[in-house]
Design a protein around this motif. Structure first.
Motif, short mmCIF file in Angstrom:
data_model
loop_
_atom_site.label_atom_id
_atom_site.label_comp_id
_atom_site.label_asym_id
_atom_site.label_seq_id
_atom_site.Cartn_x
_atom_site.Cartn_y
_atom_site.Cartn_z
N TYR A 81 3.67 -2.57 -16.52
CA TYR A 81 3.30 -2.59 -15.07
C TYR A 81 4.60 -3.21 -14.48
N GLY A 82 5.39 -3.98 -15.12
CA GLY A 82 6.44 -4.63 -14.41
C GLY A 82 5.97 -5.78 -13.41
N ASP A 83 6.76 -5.70 -12.08
CA ASP A 83 6.45 -6.57 -10.99
C ASP A 83 5.16 -6.42 -10.49
N ASN A 84 4.54 -5.38 -10.83
CA ASN A 84 3.55 -4.88 -10.16
C ASN A 84 2.00 -5.45 -10.83
N LEU A 85 2.40 -5.96 -11.96
CA LEU A 85 1.08 -6.47 -12.95
C LEU A 85 0.35 -7.33 -11.80
N ALA A 86 0.67 -8.36 -11.19
CA ALA A 86 -0.44 -9.33 -10.45
C ALA A 86 -0.97 -8.46 -9.54
N THR A 87 -0.15 -7.71 -8.58
CA THR A 87 -0.92 -7.09 -7.66
C THR A 87 -2.14 -6.00 -7.90
N LEU A 88 -1.58 -5.18 -9.07
CA LEU A 88 -2.62 -4.38 -9.72
C LEU A 88 -4.01 -4.85 -10.43
N GLU A 89 -3.76 -6.24 -10.86
CA GLU A 89 -4.87 -7.01 -11.36
C GLU A 89 -5.79 -7.40 -10.16
N THR A 90 -5.11 -7.82 -8.96
CA THR A 90 -5.91 -8.21 -7.86
C THR A 90 -6.78 -6.65 -7.33
N LEU A 91 -5.98 -5.76 -7.31
CA LEU A 91 -6.92 -4.45 -6.86
C LEU A 91 -7.82 -3.94 -7.84
N ALA B 124 -2.15 2.22 -6.06
CA ALA B 124 -2.26 1.84 -7.49
C ALA B 124 -2.63 3.15 -8.43
N LEU B 125 -2.86 4.22 -7.76
CA LEU B 125 -3.38 5.22 -8.84
C LEU B 125 -2.05 5.87 -9.23
N ARG B 126 -1.03 5.79 -8.24
CA ARG B 126 0.27 6.51 -8.73
C ARG B 126 1.09 5.69 -9.57
N GLY B 127 0.75 5.46 -10.83
CA GLY B 127 1.38 4.76 -11.80
C GLY B 127 0.35 4.08 -12.59
N ALA B 128 -0.70 3.72 -12.28
CA ALA B 128 -1.90 3.06 -13.21
C ALA B 128 -3.16 3.68 -13.01
N GLY B 129 -3.18 5.03 -12.54
CA GLY B 129 -4.45 5.73 -12.26
C GLY B 129 -5.59 5.68 -13.10
N PRO B 130 -5.65 5.60 -14.65
CA PRO B 130 -6.66 5.54 -15.47
C PRO B 130 -7.52 4.16 -15.33
N ASN B 131 -6.66 2.95 -14.56
CA ASN B 131 -7.57 1.80 -14.25
C ASN B 131 -8.29 1.78 -13.15
N SER C 206 2.81 2.38 -7.62
CA SER C 206 2.63 1.49 -8.56
C SER C 206 3.46 1.63 -10.07
N TYR C 207 4.01 2.73 -10.16
CA TYR C 207 5.02 3.17 -11.07
C TYR C 207 6.37 2.10 -10.92
N PRO C 208 6.50 1.09 -11.87
CA PRO C 208 7.41 0.14 -11.73
C PRO C 208 9.00 0.32 -12.07
N TRP C 209 9.44 1.49 -12.61
CA TRP C 209 10.66 1.54 -13.14
C TRP C 209 11.75 2.36 -12.68
N ARG C 210 11.46 2.81 -11.43
CA ARG C 210 12.19 4.05 -10.84
C ARG C 210 13.70 3.63 -10.65
N SER C 211 13.98 2.33 -10.17
CA SER C 211 15.32 1.81 -10.16
C SER C 211 16.10 1.18 -11.32
N THR C 212 15.07 1.39 -12.47
CA THR C 212 15.67 0.54 -13.74
C THR C 212 15.97 1.71 -14.83
#
Length: 484
Positions: free
Chosen positions: A458-468, A216-223, A395-401
């Motif tokens: 946050y892309g498709d990671n949003l739900a998992t990040l909200e849980t964490l 989670a920290l590697r892409g959404a760290g400040p949260n 958790s950075y979501p866009w590497r393939s996009t």
């Protein structure tokens, strides 16, 4: 690659005597009851090098647009100072925000006079292990100091491209930069993180100790915490190899379609990065392209960018520079203050017709008096190294996009232009989204604004990040920068 800013208020400082271990630097701005009480009670708990100020000039931000305006700034001097400050805030129900470079331009900040800013600027060291394969960067180190330290130690560290940006802040969002073709994203090079959590504890987070928090920290760290220091992979190189060939080319507006097509079609080798700008030069709007080719001083750079020069620039400059000087061309972006309500978008492609429409928007906006520092920019990178890891690796979501990150930066000093600037920024962003080449709207968090649906960030990671988030910060202590 860049920015954001607090309201900068010019006040004289009055040095008051306090605890023998804490000097309270208090501005002539009248403190409110809350901030006065905080300074009196928190101050003696901190290290001798720490200080407090009631003026946001102690930690200025890049843009004054919708900037935080805390009642107190705590300038920490040790990583323990951060822990003590967070514990104090938790005990006294005080909102807080940690800041390093002050360039995060998201408009989600809402810290007011009852809140406290933790200025990490005093934590600015970068140290290396014996063989220079690992570096430990403190939370307040700027890109410039990290690059300088790496260069003087015969190494390279993947950082952002703007010298005045906080190095770890940029890395934790994903970590794009001109060396990523060789080494991957910044988040891919992290080895461990020292983190102050919302609960007021200090953890060393690694993939082995806290797998989910590490992700989670590697892409959404400040949260999820305040990273007071991080250990990252560094790459030893010889002095001869520790630099890059950098070319800059200016084109006229009638060449826009050809230039954009050339940038879009450029074969980006791992050593390369390319940047395109709309800017004002000597009162005239121009198209600027800059490209870098990392490595020893040889002919690879000119050959690699031959398709750009074939368009026929009206001005051309090129030279090899040691790596501690490569970012210097972007230092004009570092001026703090003023209003810069920037808007960004992630792109899989550059479409010439879109950039023609954006040019027209740009020319209309800079016709307004006082806006000539404004710019439109996009930076593009070779993505092969980054895509050797799966999307799920962080958790950075866009590497393939995303192949490129674009931003429009209105820049002015007159607050009455805010509405026009926001309209300009949103219009340009809409044009990018329409032809981005991505399946859905996608924006790199470091270039996002905050009005986007959070799935765009946050892309498709949003739900998992909200849980964490519910696990690691259930009461929302970290609620300032794109809060989950």
């Amino acid at each position: 690659m860049f920015f954001n800013n607090l309201n900068i208020i010019q006040f004289g400082l009055l040095l008051l005597q306090g605890s023998t271990t804490f000097a309270k630097h208090i501005s002539s701005r009248t403190c409110n009851n809350c901030s006065c009480a905080i300074a009196e009670t928190l101050g003696p708990k901190l290290s001798a090098g720490a200080s407090c100020s009631y003026s946001t000039a102690a930690a200025p931000r890049w843009s004054e647009f919708d900037a935080p305006d805390p009642g107190l700034v705590v300038n920490v001097a040790t990583e323990s100072d951060v822990l003590i400050t967070v514990q104090y805030c938790n005990e006294n129900n005080i909102s807080f925000l940690a800041q390093n470079g002050g360039h995060g331009w998201g408009q989600t900040f809402h810290l007011g006079l009852e809140g406290l800013l933790i200025n990490l600027g005093g934590l600015n060291s970068t140290t290396f292990n014996a063989d220079k394969t690992e570096a430990t960067i403190q939370g307040g180190a700027l890109v410039r100091s990290v690059v300088d330290a790496a260069y003087s130690n015969g190494a390279q560290i993947p950082t952002g491209n703007c010298n005045c940006v906080g190095a770890l802040g940029a890395i934790l969002g994903g970590g794009f930069g001109r060396l990523m073709g060789l080494y991957g994203l910044g988040v891919d090079n992290l080895l461990s993180l020292n983190v102050v959590t919302a609960a007021g504890t200090q953890l060393t987070v690694t993939p082995e100790t806290e797998e989910e928090l590490w992700w989670a920290l590697r892409g959404a760290g400040p949260n999820f915490g305040i990273v007071t220091s991080a250990t990252i992979t560094s790459y030893p190189v010889t002095t001869a190899e520790n630099g890059a060939w950098v070319g800059s080319w200016i084109f006229t507006e009638d060449q826009i379609e050809d230039v954009v097509e050339a940038v879009n079609d450029l074969d980006l080798l791992p050593e390369m990065a390319v940047f395109l700008y709309y800017a004002v030069s000597d009162g005239t709007p121009v198209v600027l392209v800059s490209g870098s080719y990392a490595g020893a001083n040889n002919s690879d750079g000119p050959n690699a960018f031959a398709s750009i020069t074939a368009v026929g620039p009206v001005v051309e400059e090129a030279a090899w520079s040691p790596f501690d000087e490569v970012n210097a061309s972007g230092d004009s972006f570092c001026a703090k203050g003023g209003y810069k309500p920037a808007y960004g978008a992630g792109l899989a492609q550059l479409v010439p017709a879109t950039w023609r429409s954006i040019w027209n928007e740009f020319v209309d906006f800079i016709a307004i008096n006082g806006t000539s520092a404004s710019t439109v920019m996009v930076d593009c990178y070779p993505m092969e190294k980054t895509r050797t890891l799966p999307d799920s690796s962080s958790s950075y979501p866009w590497r393939s996009t995303i192949n490129c990150n674009a931003a429009v930066i209105p820049w002015y000093d007159d607050a009455s232009l805010n509405a026009a600037a926001v309209s300009f920024g949103k219009s340009v962003r809409s044009l990018w989204y329409e032809t981005s080449g991505t399946a859905t709207n996608a924006t790199y968090i470091n270039y996002a604004v905050g009005d986007e649906p959070y799935s765009v960030v946050y892309g498709d990671n949003l739900a998992t990040l909200e849980t964490l988030k519910g696990v690691w910060d259930p009461t929302g202590k970290f609620d300032q920068f794109f809060p989950l």
